[in-house]
Design an enzyme around this catalytic site. Structure first.
Site, PDB file in Angstrom:
ATOM      1  CB  SER A 127      33.169  36.376  63.522  1.00 24.81           C
ATOM      2  OG  SER A 127      32.752  36.080  61.957  1.00 24.81           O
TER       3      SER A 127
HETATM    4  N1  SAH Z   1      28.478  37.315  60.212  1.00 22.98           N
HETATM    5  C1  SAH Z   1      28.222  35.661  60.714  1.00 22.98           C
HETATM    6  C2  SAH Z   1      29.688  35.104  60.308  1.00 22.98           C
HETATM    7  C3  SAH Z   1      29.088  33.946  59.508  1.00 22.98           C
HETATM    8  S1  SAH Z   1      30.510  33.272  58.753  1.00 22.98           S
HETATM    9  C4  SAH Z   1      27.729  35.731  62.252  1.00 22.98           C
HETATM   10  O1  SAH Z   1      27.727  36.843  62.762  1.00 22.98           O
HETATM   11  O2  SAH Z   1      27.803  34.570  62.733  1.00 22.98           O
HETATM   12  C5  SAH Z   1      30.300  33.643  56.922  1.00 22.98           C
HETATM   13  C6  SAH Z   1      29.059  33.531  56.327  1.00 22.98           C
HETATM   14  O3  SAH Z   1      29.183  33.857  55.118  1.00 22.98           O
HETATM   15  C7  SAH Z   1      28.879  31.966  56.067  1.00 22.98           C
HETATM   16  O4  SAH Z   1      27.424  32.010  56.852  1.00 22.98           O
HETATM   17  C8  SAH Z   1      28.636  31.671  54.710  1.00 22.98           C
HETATM   18  O5  SAH Z   1      27.508  30.862  54.260  1.00 22.98           O
HETATM   19  C9  SAH Z   1      28.471  33.298  54.205  1.00 22.98           C
HETATM   20  N2  SAH Z   1      28.801  33.518  52.712  1.00 22.98           N
HETATM   21  C10 SAH Z   1      29.771  33.021  52.214  1.00 22.98           C
HETATM   22  N3  SAH Z   1      29.775  33.459  50.840  1.00 22.98           N
HETATM   23  C11 SAH Z   1      28.598  34.061  50.671  1.00 22.98           C
HETATM   24  C12 SAH Z   1      28.170  34.730  49.588  1.00 22.98           C
HETATM   25  N4  SAH Z   1      28.560  34.949  48.338  1.00 22.98           N
HETATM   26  N5  SAH Z   1      26.964  35.549  49.767  1.00 22.98           N
HETATM   27  C13 SAH Z   1      26.303  35.459  51.087  1.00 22.98           C
HETATM   28  N6  SAH Z   1      26.892  34.725  52.170  1.00 22.98           N
HETATM   29  C14 SAH Z   1      27.879  34.178  52.036  1.00 22.98           C
END
Ligand code: SAH
Length: 215
Positions: free
Chosen positions: A64
């Site tokens: 993000s």
């Molecule tokens: N907080 C992260 C943002 C990553 S983007 C950071 O600081 O880098 C969002 C993430 O959510 C992705 O890696 C995606 O695989 C994950 N995601 C999506 N649906 C999900 C679910 N049902 N359970 C766990 N993770 C999920």
């Protein structure tokens, strides 16, 4: 992994920018000033790590934008020792920010490759207060509930019921809700049965998906 004076200087500038954009929570700004974001990005993006932008982290996912991390973290009103559940570990950066603020973090990722990589990095950086799980976050993480705070970092079409159920009374859930564009919601559990909802600004997140994806 080197955190040079130049990196530190760039971080300071990023913190100033976030302050100008309206982030007021000093504990959040301190954490962003302290955590080397370039450790959470591929070498190829290192030069850009302190720009206020999202970047690809592989597996079609993104880290993000710092503004979004700061915005969500501020909404959580983090207190030291808070038990915080994060859905969507991704690069591990958001978890590291909450960890640097003294919270006890439980973070869940549905893609095994990302889970393994972030777990290793967070351990290497010495975050003993962050625990990583390879799970489908639509179910939350029942065995360590209730949580003082829950943060979702993927765009959810609806608010999964288990997340509300796993929130302590007085607890706060921050979640972007919507299909194409998501609106940030802050949901406070006022009592065992009552929740207060606030709909805030618009963002764009990668999708919140059901099920897990093995390597
Ligand atoms: N907080 C992260 C943002 C990553 S983007 C950071 O600081 O880098 C969002 C993430 O959510 C992705 O890696 C995606 O695989 C994950 N995601 C999506 N649906 C999900 C679910 N049902 N359970 C766990 N993770 C999920």
């Amino acid at each position: 992994m080197i955190d040079s004076y130049r990196h530190k200087g760039l971080r300071k500038k990023l913190v100033d920018q976030l302050r100008q954009r309206g982030i007021r929570d000093e504990a959040v700004l301190t954490a962003i000033g302290a955590v080397p974001r370039h450790f959470f990005l591929d070498k190829a993006f290192e030069e850009h790590a302190y720009e206020d932008k999202p970047f690809p982290i592989g597996n079609q996912q993104t880290i993000s934008q710092p503004y979004t991390v700061a915005y969500q973290s501020a909404l959580l009103e983090v207190k030291k020792r808070d038990r915080i559940l994060e859905i969507g570990t991704g690069s591990g950066y958001q978890a590291a920010i909450l960890g640097a603020m003294g919270a006890r973090v439980f973070t869940v990722e549905r893609q095994e490759a990302l889970h393994l990589k972030s777990k290793e990095l967070l351990e290497k950086l010495g975050f003993t207060n962050i625990r990583c799980f390879f799970r489908d976050g639509t179910k939350g993480l029942a065995e360590f509930a209730p949580y003082d705070k829950i943060i979702v970092t993927a765009g959810a079409p609806v608010v999964p019921r288990p997340l509300k159920e796993q929130l302590a009374v007085g607890g706060i859930l921050v979640i972007p809700v919507g299909e194409d564009v998501q609106y940030m919601y802050r949901i406070t559990r006022v009592s065992e049965t009552e929740f207060r909802e606030e709909m805030l600004d618009a963002f764009r997140f990668v999708p919140f998906l059901e099920g897990v994806k093995k390597k």
